[in-house]
Enzyme design. Sequence first.
Site, PDB file in Angstrom:
ATOM      1  N   HIS A  55       0.847  -0.911  -0.124  1.00 20.47           N
ATOM      2  CA  HIS A  55       0.677   0.204   0.152  1.00 20.47           C
ATOM      3  C   HIS A  55       0.738   1.235   0.267  1.00 20.47           C
ATOM      4  CE1 HIS A  55      -4.247   1.909   1.827  1.00 20.47           C
ATOM      5  NE2 HIS A  55      -2.925   2.788   1.157  1.00 20.47           N
ATOM      6  N   ARG A  59       2.219   8.616  -6.875  1.00 24.30           N
ATOM      7  CA  ARG A  59       1.815   9.955  -6.778  1.00 24.30           C
ATOM      8  C   ARG A  59       2.119  10.332  -8.633  1.00 24.30           C
ATOM      9  NH1 ARG A  59      -1.448  10.796  -3.211  1.00 24.30           N
ATOM     10  NH2 ARG A  59      -0.399  11.195  -1.703  1.00 24.30           N
ATOM     11  N   ASP A 299       1.240   2.523   3.878  1.00 23.34           N
ATOM     12  CA  ASP A 299       0.155   3.591   3.248  1.00 23.34           C
ATOM     13  C   ASP A 299       0.760   5.003   2.749  1.00 23.34           C
ATOM     14  OD1 ASP A 299      -2.094   5.682   2.102  1.00 23.34           O
ATOM     15  OD2 ASP A 299      -3.323   5.363   4.034  1.00 23.34           O
TER      16      ASP A 299
HETATM   17 ZN   LIG Z   1      -3.208   4.685   0.275  1.00 24.47          ZN
END
Ligand SMILES: [Zn+2]
Length: 418
Positions: A55, A59, A299
Amino acid sequence: MTGGTIVDPADNYFGPGAIVVKKGKIAEVIKSKKKDKGDIDASGKLVCPGLVDMHVHFREPGYEYKETIFTGSQAAAAGGFTSAACMPNTEPTIDNQETVKFVIQKAKEAVVNVYPIGALTKGRLGKELAEMDDMHRAGAVAFSDDGSGVQNGLIMRRAIEYCKMLSVPVISHCEYNDLAEGGVANEGYIASKLGLRGISRVAEELMIAREIMLAEYTGGFVHIAHVSTAGGVDLIKKAKKKNIMVTAEVCPHHFTLSDDLLETYDTNLKVYPPLRTQKDIKAIKKGIADGVFDVIATDHAPHAYDEKQLEFDYAPPGMIGLETAVGLVSTELVRKNVIDWLTAIKMMSSTPACILNIPAGKLEAGAPADITIIDPECEWNVAEDDFKSLSKNSPFIGRKLVGRAVRTIVGGKTVFEI
Ligand SMILES: [Zn+2]
């Protein structure tokens, strides 16, 4: 590579040994005390299968000023990760074959293995399923609308059924927008005190419950991303007891940071789902110890400096995480006896590799020589200047951590070394 402690979760092995690497592949893994002289002396260190982060946000395309696939891969390598799966909330969205191909093309220049995750719905708008079959054929390893929850239950049901057919996981970002009410922090005492709009825990838990029920109903498989609440841990624990096919992921910031830190108004602490309370952290740690969580993922969400220089309400959510993950897992979980290293490495390599069905997470002859060497005793301070990520939005800057990846090897080549 000799002298180190081999950590091989696929084989439940934690002990002395050596690894022989030939032509980018593992030629032999010796799991015994026999002392050989090797090119790399790993004495006092842990020799692990290369870490896998399922995860991350790299970008590209669209926001190359925050991070590119190349700079993201450098940050991954510096954190000990040899593989990373990147989420589709880019511009354009990774919701078609061409964009998947673009990511795979860019990934060739990366210093670690990068795998694209395709969007579940077109434009991540939650209205119409994306062309999952095409994307899967082009190399997407999983599907997710990460960044927002799929609000419509029927769309999610169809997505789970579709992914079941393709034998790939659905990764669910659990949050109901109508219940989250545009909030920016955990609903509760701290948010009220600071005048921040709250996100209730039920906004997250209700969707976790829905995904569990849909997984049970369809016989499909759902991976729940970044669980942040005690109630979420409970729901997943119960689902697993019923043998429903769900796996769950926890992020280092959710087991380390609580909402009372928001008093600093540091926008690097703004994340979705939000930082919760000490009570939630305790429940999450218990969940990690009890095996409710399968995966630790970062994340990793880079944002440019001036984007985070806004008021808390307007700053974009997310913090970078690749380069601090091992240090936080070591400091907060292993050293505090929540889990041992074998379990930690399992959650950061073999299990995510297995969920994504990618060739990683194994120390065995014939496997790619993706190896991470961790110094569990290395004391270090998180410093902004050391980040390889293009962005520096970390609330951990200045924090002292114990434990760090000191060498990362991808395909037999050292891509990071301290
Ligand atoms: Zn995320």
